[in-house]
Motif scaffolding. Structure first.
Motif, PDB file in Angstrom:
ATOM      1  N   LEU A   1       0.816  -1.204   0.000  1.00 28.76           N
ATOM      2  CA  LEU A   1       0.000   0.000   0.000  1.00 28.76           C
ATOM      3  C   LEU A   1       0.855   1.262   0.000  1.00 28.76           C
ATOM      4  CD1 LEU A   1      -2.578  -1.256   2.646  1.00 28.76           C
ATOM      5  CD2 LEU A   1      -2.743  -1.376   0.147  1.00 28.76           C
ATOM      6  N   TYR A   2       0.505   2.170  -0.902  1.00 29.38           N
ATOM      7  CA  TYR A   2       1.258   3.415  -1.065  1.00 29.38           C
ATOM      8  C   TYR A   2       0.343   4.617  -0.844  1.00 29.38           C
ATOM      9  CZ  TYR A   2       5.382   1.122  -3.068  1.00 29.38           C
ATOM     10  OH  TYR A   2       6.508   0.363  -3.259  1.00 29.38           O
ATOM     11  N   TYR A   3       0.959   5.665  -0.309  1.00 26.09           N
ATOM     12  CA  TYR A   3       0.257   6.945  -0.193  1.00 26.09           C
ATOM     13  C   TYR A   3       1.273   8.040  -0.465  1.00 26.09           C
ATOM     14  CZ  TYR A   3      -2.473  10.830   1.671  1.00 26.09           C
ATOM     15  OH  TYR A   3      -3.157  12.023   1.825  1.00 26.09           O
ATOM     16  N   ASP A   4       0.937   8.916  -1.368  1.00 27.61           N
ATOM     17  CA  ASP A   4       1.849   9.992  -1.756  1.00 27.61           C
ATOM     18  C   ASP A   4       3.199   9.421  -2.210  1.00 27.61           C
ATOM     19  OD1 ASP A   4       2.569  12.624  -2.228  1.00 27.61           O
ATOM     20  OD2 ASP A   4       3.289  12.961  -0.178  1.00 27.61           O
ATOM     21  N   GLN A   5       3.124   8.324  -2.972  1.00 28.86           N
ATOM     22  CA  GLN A   5       4.290   7.649  -3.555  1.00 28.86           C
ATOM     23  C   GLN A   5       5.208   6.988  -2.524  1.00 28.86           C
ATOM     24  OE1 GLN A   5       4.465   7.280  -6.928  1.00 28.86           O
ATOM     25  NE2 GLN A   5       2.504   8.348  -6.864  1.00 28.86           N
ATOM     26  N   LYS A   6       4.746   6.851  -1.293  1.00 26.80           N
ATOM     27  CA  LYS A   6       5.545   6.213  -0.242  1.00 26.80           C
ATOM     28  C   LYS A   6       4.893   4.907   0.198  1.00 26.80           C
ATOM     29  CE  LYS A   6       7.467  10.505   1.662  1.00 26.80           C
ATOM     30  NZ  LYS A   6       7.567  11.376   2.878  1.00 26.80           N
ATOM     31  N   LEU A   7       5.729   3.875   0.402  1.00 34.26           N
ATOM     32  CA  LEU A   7       5.238   2.598   0.899  1.00 34.26           C
ATOM     33  C   LEU A   7       4.815   2.765   2.356  1.00 34.26           C
ATOM     34  CD1 LEU A   7       4.847  -0.484   0.509  1.00 34.26           C
ATOM     35  CD2 LEU A   7       7.224  -0.753   1.275  1.00 34.26           C
TER      36      LEU A   7
END
Length: 303
Positions: free
Chosen positions: A278-284
Motif C-alpha cells: 500500500l502506497y500513499y503519496d508515492q511512499k510505501l
C-alpha cells in the motif's frame, strides 16, 4: 551532546567472509551504520561465505518474509570419510577409503533421489534447539539427546563438476549446486548423499550464491562496508519495496487514515495473491493480507 540515533532503513546484501559468524557481521554493521535496530535473514556458519542479507530499521520487520525464500549454494562434497559436524571443521568419526572411482550414473541418481520434500536429521554439532538448548551445547557437555527430524524442500541438487581424486588421498570429491528451502542443512544434504551411496561423506566447502531474493553479484564485501561512512552505507541500502512483489495499491486520503492506524478493511475485493503493498503519496506505507477467516483485509507490516 549525544549522537543522534541512526534512522537508516533498508537492506544490505553482504558478501560474508569465511571465519566470521553472522552475528559478528551484524555487530560490525551496527557500529558502522549507527543503526541499533538491525538483523540478518538466514544464518551462515562461520566456515561458509557468500550472501547474507542484513535488514536495518523498519526493514527488520521483513526478516521473517526474507527467510522463507529459497537459497542457492555452491559447494564441494568429499566421499570416503565423515566428521561429527558433517563439514570440514569437525573431527573425523568414520573412514572408508575408496578402492576405485565412484560410478557416475549411480552418483547422478543419488543426487536426484534427494530432490523434493525430504526429512533431515541435523548433526549434533549444530545450532538447532532442543528443549531450549542448542545441540552443540549437549555435545560439548557430553550429554545424549534425541536428534530432531526437520522437514526441508530441495528444489534442485546437481553436480557441477567431474569427480576428482583428492591429491594423495583415497577420497573423491565433486562440486555441486543446491537450491533449497528455509531450514535446510547443506552439510547434512552432503552427508546424506554419501549415505545413499553407502559411503561416509563430508561437505568440504560451501558458498551461498543467492538468498532472500538477492544474488552474490549484488553483494558488497564486508571489508568495503566497514570502510564506509554512515552516508556511504546509506547509498548501498536497497529500499524495502525491492523485496516486495505484491500487487500495488495507491490509497485515498480516507484509506490512508485507516491503514496508518492499522484498521481492518472490508471493502477491497480479494486479489489473486491475497496481499497488497500500500502506497500513499508515492511512499510505501504498509502491507495488508486478506484473512479468509474474517473475510477482510488485515495489517501484516506497517512502515
Amino acid at each position: 551532546m549525544a549522537k543522534q540515533a541512526s534512522t537508516l532503513t533498508g537492506l544490505l546484501v553482504v558478501n560474508k567472509p569465511k571465519g566470521m559468524t553472522s552475528f559478528g557481521v551484524v555487530a560490525r554493521l551496527r557500529r558502522v551504520s549507527g543503526q541499533k535496530k538491525i538483523g540478518h535473514a538466514g544464518t551462515l556458519d562461520p566456515n561458509v561465505d557468500g550472501v547474507l542479507v542484513v535488514a536495518l530499521g523498519k526493514a527488520t520487520k521483513l526478516i521473517d518474509l526474507l527467510q522463507t525464500r529459497p537459497k542457492t549454494y555452491q559447494g564441494t562434497v568429499t566421499f570416503g570419510y565423515a566428521t561429527e559436524s558433517q563439514d570440514a571443521d569437525g573431527e573425523v568419526v568414520e573412514k572408508k577409503p575408496l578402492d576405485e572411482g565412484l560410478d557416475e550414473a549411480e552418483l547422478q541418481s543419488a543426487f536426484q533421489s534427494l530432490e523434493g520434500d525430504i526429512i533431515q536429521i541435523p548433526p549434533i554439532y549444530s545450532a538447532v534447539k532442543v528443549n531450549g538448548r542448542r545441540l552443540y551445547e549437549y555435545a560439548r557437555a557430553g550429554q545424549e539427546v534425541e536428534l530432531p527430524r526437520r522437514e526441508a524442500t530441495i528444489y534442485e541438487f546437481k553436480p557441477t563438476s567431474a569427480l576428482r581424486w583428492e591429491e594423495g588421498q583415497p577420497y573423491q570429491s565433486i562440486d555441486f549446486e543446491a537450491r533449497v528451502s528455509k531450514g535446510t542443512y547443506i552439510r547434512t544434504l552432503a552427508y546424506d548423499l554419501g549415505k545413499s551411496l553407502g559411503l561416509p561423506a563430508t561437505m568440504t566447502s560451501l558458498t551461498r550464491t543467492a538468498g532472500s531474493g538477492f544474488s552474490l553479484d549484488q553483494a558488497v564485501d564486508l571489508d568495503k562496508l566497514m570502510e564506509m561512512s554512515e552516508e556511504e552505507v546509506e547509498k548501498q541500502l536497497l529500499p524495502i519495496a525491492d523485496v516486495l512483489d505484491y500487487e500495488r495499491k495507491d490509497l485515498t486520503d480516507e484509506e490512508y487514515f485507516a491503514v496508518s492506524h492499522g484498521q481492518k478493511i472490508s471493502k477491497w475485493p480479494k486479489n489473486e495473491s491475497g496481499y497488497y503493498q500500500l502506497y500513499y503519496d508515492q511512499k510505501l506505507i504498509a502491507v495488508y493480507f486478506y484473512s479468509d477467516e474474517d473475510e477482510l483485509w488485515r495489517s501484516r507490516y506497517q512502515f
